[in-house]
Design an enzyme around this catalytic site. Structure first.
Site, mmCIF file in Angstrom:
data_model
loop_
_atom_site.group_PDB
_atom_site.id
_atom_site.type_symbol
_atom_site.label_atom_id
_atom_site.label_comp_id
_atom_site.label_asym_id
_atom_site.label_seq_id
_atom_site.Cartn_x
_atom_site.Cartn_y
_atom_site.Cartn_z
ATOM 1 N N ASP A 101 0.834 -1.214 0.000
ATOM 2 C CA ASP A 101 0.000 0.000 0.000
ATOM 3 C C ASP A 101 0.871 1.269 0.000
ATOM 4 O OD1 ASP A 101 -2.263 1.572 0.065
ATOM 5 O OD2 ASP A 101 -3.069 0.709 1.912
ATOM 6 N N ASP A 179 -6.135 -6.200 -2.178
ATOM 7 C CA ASP A 179 -6.666 -6.121 -0.817
ATOM 8 C C ASP A 179 -8.176 -5.894 -0.857
ATOM 9 O OD1 ASP A 179 -6.484 -6.125 1.934
ATOM 10 O OD2 ASP A 179 -4.869 -4.650 2.017
ATOM 11 N N ASP A 240 -3.316 -9.935 9.332
ATOM 12 C CA ASP A 240 -1.960 -9.476 8.977
ATOM 13 C C ASP A 240 -0.979 -9.889 10.073
ATOM 14 O OD1 ASP A 240 -3.088 -8.174 6.843
ATOM 15 O OD2 ASP A 240 -2.610 -6.155 7.550
#
Ligand code: NAG
Ligand code: NAG
Ligand code: NAG
Ligand code: NAG
Length: 451
Positions: A101, A179, A240
């Site tokens: 990201d 994502d 995560d």
């Protein structure tokens, strides 16, 4: 391509209740059923992908003025590409350099295309892709199915899927992690398969990592693993990873507790992804680092390091570059392993079947007192009658051969592992010879063979 499972190579194993310490509900393991799976047909990732991914270590650090070496910028990815190419990683199979990201500009361009942040990626993505390809590596990029990425950058809404797939292909990108922040289940149900089609339609082989299951709880019935295997090369099932041992344990526990559902979903071209390796960061001891690597090999997990390859310690490097361990992770049969046993003594035993009747065992200590002497025999662990050669993956020693009835004791350090590579002796060469690796190039098979 239609892939059959490995039913011919794997027998049914079941543990008989010989050991009163065993929890019997966990002691039964069956690898009998490999449902016919139609794998995504882009020819990629026949073994779990390996490389480097920015997220866990470098997150959304965009402060290039004050932190130029560590901010998300082309410099970071070029630095890591240099390290992969020059420090022996590429030859071991670590070939992906993956952006996560926070790489993009806050606005799409006039044609509605994603564009990188102009200050941090002044050369643009095609130039970075060339830099990476010139070094024999591949470039991965990140997108998010939704209105925004998790970090607040422009997302890929359903109407932008085609455009973004074309943009990535035009840039020479080799992998996409998609994502799922800021979208709901209906949009995900439409969007993830659509992106798979859109990537295929570009005509460029682009590996596809789907975060979809992680947003839907990771388990059936909300997650259809048959469908995922048809549209994605790998998928994030769960939370995560963070830079801590607690985080590694929670991931291992979740994958093991749900292994009956997850294990059959994995195979060549389609993998469960328990997330990045944090070996070489700050949260794990040496023992814990070995444990993460061993357990990720059991899980046939993608090996994406998220660390600073410029400053890696020799201890971390030795673990991450252990050839036999990598060979086990990359076994071409591609069968994910399982937790066999959860002993009351807080020792857990993991097993994974490998090609050529080989297998691996990991003895894992959840204890916090002192090295624990765990006693067992291969027979108790479900092995057929016979003689087995045993190679200790971390010490590099070949041990005296064991029969299925030989009682052995392994000494397992707190939060550490003992990891064995086993093979029936008839497949081994002369007494005393070590296993070695057949080392093919990128995207090819890398696995232990028996001399
Ligand atoms: C697209 O899919 C077809 C059929 O599934 C496959 O043969 C082809 O290799 C794929 N192409 C790419 C670029 O992924
Ligand atoms: C998902 O979002 C779309 C668009 O915002 C909306 O039309 C749809 O009703 C939502 N579906 C669910 C299940 O919330
Ligand atoms: C899961 O997906 C497969 C393949 O797309 C499909 O055939 C099957 O019906 C789906 N299963 C469920 C329970 O929806
Ligand atoms: C291994 O230990 C068991 C007791 O746990 C014993 O019954 C058995 O005879 C031993 N086997 C050998 C080959 O020594």
């Amino acid at each position: 391509m239609r892939e059959r499972g490995c039913d011919s190579n794997v027998r049914i194993n079941s543990i008989k209740p010989k050991n009163p310490e065993m929890d019997l509900s966990l002691a039964i393991y069956v690898l009998a059923f490999f449902p016919t799976i139609f794998a995504l047909d882009n020819g990629l990732m026949k073994t779990p992908p390996m490389g480097w991914l920015a997220w866990e270590r470098f997150r959304c650090d965009i402060d290039c003025r004050h932190d130029p070496k560590n901010c998300i910028s082309e410099r970071l990815f070029m630095d890591m590409a240099d390290r992969l190419a020059e420090d022996g990683w590429r030859e071991l199979g670590y070939i992906y350099i993956n952006i996560d990201d926070c790489w993009s500009s806050m606005e799409r361009d006039k044609e509605g295309r994603l564009q990188p942040d102009p200050q941090r990626f002044p050369g643009g993505i095609p130039k970075l892709a060339r830099y990476i390809h010139d070094r024999g590596l591949k470039l991965g990029i990140y997108g998010d199915l939704g209105t925004h990425t998790c970090g607040g950058y422009p997302g890929t809404t359903l109407d932008k899927i085609h455009t973004d797939a074309q943009t990535f292909a035009g840039w020479g990108v080799d992998m996409l992690k998609l994502d799922g922040c800021y979208s709901n289940s209906t949009e995900q149900e439409q969007g993830y398969p659509l992106m798979s089609k859109a990537l295929n339609a570009t005509g460029h082989p682009i590996a596809y990592s789907c975060s979809w299951p992680a947003y839907q709880g990771g388990l059936p019935p909300n997650v259809n693993y048959t469908q995922l295997g048809e549209i994605c090369n790998l998928w994030r099932n769960y939370d995560d990873i963070e830079d801590s041992w607690d985080s590694v344990l929670s991931i291992v526990d979740w994958f093991s507790d749900n292994q009956d559902l997850l294990q059959p979903a994995a195979g060549p071209g389609h993998w469960n992804d328990p997330d990045m390796l944090i070996i070489g960061d700050f949260g794990l001891s040496l023992e814990q680092s070995r444990s993460q690597m061993a357990l990720w090999a059991i899980m046939a997990a993608p090996l994406f390091m998220s660390n600073d390859l410029r400053t890696l310690s020799n201890n971390a490097r030795a673990i991450l570059q252990n050839k036999v361990l990598i060979g086990i992770n990359q076994d071409p049969m591609g069968v994910q392993g399982r937790r066999l046993l959860k002993e009351k003594t807080h020792i857990e035993v993991f097993w994974r079947p490998l090609s050529d009747s080989a297998s691996t065992l990991v003895f894992f200590s959840r204890r916090s007192d002192m090295p624990y002497r765990y006693r067992s025999s291969l027979g108790k662990l479900g092995y057929k009658a016979g003689n087995y050669k045993v190679y200790d993956v971390f010490t590099g020693q070949t041990m005296p051969a064991l029969t299925d009835t030989t009682n052995f004791t392994v000494s397992i350090n707190p939060s550490g592992v003992v990891m064995w590579l086993l093979s029936p002796t008839k497949l081994w060469g002369r007494e005393g010879e070590h296993p070695s690796l057949l080392h093919n190039h990128v995207e090819e098979i890398v696995h232990p063979i028996l001399l």
